[in-house]
Design an enzyme around this catalytic site. Structure first.
Site, short mmCIF file in Angstrom:
data_model
loop_
_atom_site.label_atom_id
_atom_site.label_comp_id
_atom_site.label_asym_id
_atom_site.label_seq_id
_atom_site.Cartn_x
_atom_site.Cartn_y
_atom_site.Cartn_z
CG ASP A 1 -19.48 10.09 -40.49
OD1 ASP A 1 -20.16 10.26 -39.48
OD2 ASP A 1 -19.69 9.86 -41.72
NE ARG B 1 -16.81 12.52 -43.31
CZ ARG B 1 -15.96 10.85 -43.70
NH1 ARG B 1 -15.14 11.08 -44.26
NH2 ARG B 1 -16.60 10.13 -43.62
NE ARG C 1 -13.82 5.70 -36.94
CZ ARG C 1 -15.18 4.76 -38.08
NH1 ARG C 1 -14.35 4.15 -38.83
NH2 ARG C 1 -15.94 6.07 -38.08
CE LYS D 1 -19.33 7.45 -35.78
NZ LYS D 1 -19.15 8.00 -36.99
CG HIS D 2 -21.06 2.12 -36.41
ND1 HIS D 2 -19.33 2.35 -35.97
CD2 HIS D 2 -20.52 2.76 -37.19
CE1 HIS D 2 -18.49 3.54 -36.35
NE2 HIS D 2 -19.41 3.72 -37.18
CG HIS E 1 -17.49 1.09 -45.70
ND1 HIS E 1 -16.95 0.62 -43.85
CD2 HIS E 1 -17.43 2.05 -45.47
CE1 HIS E 1 -16.82 1.97 -42.81
NE2 HIS E 1 -17.21 3.04 -44.11
CG ASP F 1 -23.22 3.04 -40.84
OD1 ASP F 1 -22.85 4.17 -41.33
OD2 ASP F 1 -22.10 1.78 -40.06
#
Length: 453
Positions: free
Chosen positions: A193, A201, A266, A296-297, A309, A382
């Site tokens: 990601d 990351r 985002r 995504k998503h 999540h 996902d």
């Protein structure tokens, strides 16, 4: 197509030989101006028909004096070069046609060579920890090699704990791909990601000297597409450098719910068309470095209440309402052959009639995304370890339901080995047909066979 190119090849060869003989025995100075222009026109036409074969006959000497030995040798060398260029060009054209014609044959051949166990393993993208059983993986050695022999998965996904330094990351991905080549004969999807902004990351690791970006909302607010391209081009450049070939980016969510706490900055914004344009520029930048993009998503997290999540998440929009905004970037992705779309666990009760997550819904995956919207690429779920799944479904049951609904790749099931065995058992007892697995494998193999290590 092949017959046509063969015919052109003989035509060009005949013309070249004719012109060369004319150059050797009849000085071009004896031709009148119209003849020279006519020859040039024929040569230019032949050049176009022969995919760029360069004819040099117009450059033959027009001197009436007898040629010296050096001039004769030079002409002979020139003839050889002309014919060699011609052969190379036609061989290249034939090779290109052959590659196009045989890709599907290559996919079928590879599929026919795979065992059922190998096929089932290929539909999973998991963490290196799930593969090896180690708590934190930062290197790839014999343990990784042996794990891939037992479970030749389709790909791995890396998170911040897997990433320490540039040298460490590059060595880990290089070794992992080397083992994949030995064992599977094709590359793994090595994914991450890396959206830029808060989700990066590598970009947010201070050990890496890479360009960092502000949140995507700020970039979207500028309406400057070149800035979105710069995000993709920069990120694609360093992902390629560190051996990663699949980026779960860009975020294609349209932020239509101002109270949304999952996507926030985002997203490139609240206008579907503007978001679509920005997303495509990011994808173009990634593709410039042979890094695969993933929108995504689906069907869009920007309008939702709740966080997948944590648990149940939904939008009350109808399909028509989603088409007006949230689905616009995904339709743009489909129209531009984006290789991956990630389907979320969002529930859309006013579309499918119940609260089934999109990732488990045949209506959302097969009927709408594939059928109505026309997507032919790879659909990846996902993470299947999110609360929206594990709090409401058995891990293995959810994976089986997702495959039945039409998903191609399963991302991070809560218990990979149990899920793998569950799918294998489901194929053996006909709960899932092997043909259904093959359909996904054909999409996966098609992308992998076109990739380089």
């Amino acid at each position: 197509m092949i017959l046509k190119k063969t015919s052109v090849k003989w035509t060009v060869a005949t013309l070249i030989i004719t012109f060369l003989l004319a150059g050797c025995f009849s000085p071009l100075s004896q031709k009148n101006t119209s003849d020279v222009e006519k020859s040039k026109s024929v040569s230019e036409q032949t050049q176009n028909e022969s995919d760029g074969v360069s004819s040099q006959t117009e450059n033959a000497s027009s001197n009436d004096q007898p040629k010296t030995e050096a001039e004769t040798n030079a002409l002979s060398t020139n003839e050889t070069e002309i014919l060699q260029d011609f052969n190379n060009s036609t061989q290249s054209a034939s090779s290109s046609v052959s590659t196009t014609q045989t890709m599907e044959q290559q996919v079928k051949q590879k599929l026919s060579e795979m065992t059922l166990e190998e096929k089932v393993a290929q539909i999973f993208v998991i963490t290196p920890e799930a593969l090896t059983g180690y708590q934190t993986v930062t290197a790839a050695g014999d343990v990784t090699r042996n794990a891939l022999k037992n479970y030749p998965v389709g790909g791995l996904v890396y998170f911040s704990p897997n990433i320490e330094t540039p040298e460490q990351l590059k060595a880990m991905t290089e070794n992992t791909q080397k083992y994949a080549k030995e064992i599977e004969g094709m590359p793994l999807f090595l994914s991450i990601d890396e959206e830029g902004g808060t989700i990066a990351r590598i970009g947010n690791n201070t050990n890496f000297q890479v360009k960092r970006f502000s949140d995507m909302a700020s970039i979207g607010a500028t309406n400057e597409l070149e800035k979105a391209y710069e995000v993709g081009d920069t990120i694609g450049g360093y992902l390629k450098q560190y051996g990663l070939n699949l980026d779960f980016a860009p975020d294609a969510d349209v932020l239509t719910n101002p109270d949304n706490t999952v996507i926030e900055n985002r997203s490139f914004g609240s206008d579907g068309n503007a978001v679509a344009k920005m997303d495509l520029e990011v994808a173009k930048g990634l593709d410039n470095h042979q890094v695969l993009s993933c929108f995504k998503h689906f069907p869009g997290h920007g309008a939702t209440q709740g966080d997948t999540h944590e648990g149940f998440t939904y939008t009350n929009k109808t399909l028509d309402e989603l088409k007006e905004s949230e689905l616009v970037p995904f339709q743009a992705a489909i129209d531009n052959d984006i290789p991956f779309i990630m389907i979320s666990h969002i529930s859309v009760p006013n579309v499918i009639g119940d609260n089934t997550p999109s990732s488990l819904s045949k209506v959302m995956i097969t009927d709408i995304l594939r059928g109505e919207m026309g997507y032919q690429g790879i659909i990846i779920t996902d993470s299947m370890s999110m609360g929206a799944i594990v709090n409401n479904y058995g891990s293995t049951d959810a994976v089986i339901q997702s495959i039945q609904a039409g998903a191609d790749l399963i991302l991070m099931p809560k218990d990979f080995k149990a899920a793998y065995q569950g799918v294998l058992d489901a194929v053996n007892d006909k709960t899932i047909s092997e043909q259904r697995i093959n359909e996904s494998l054909e999409r996966i193999l098609r992308v992998k066979l076109e990739m380089s290590y």
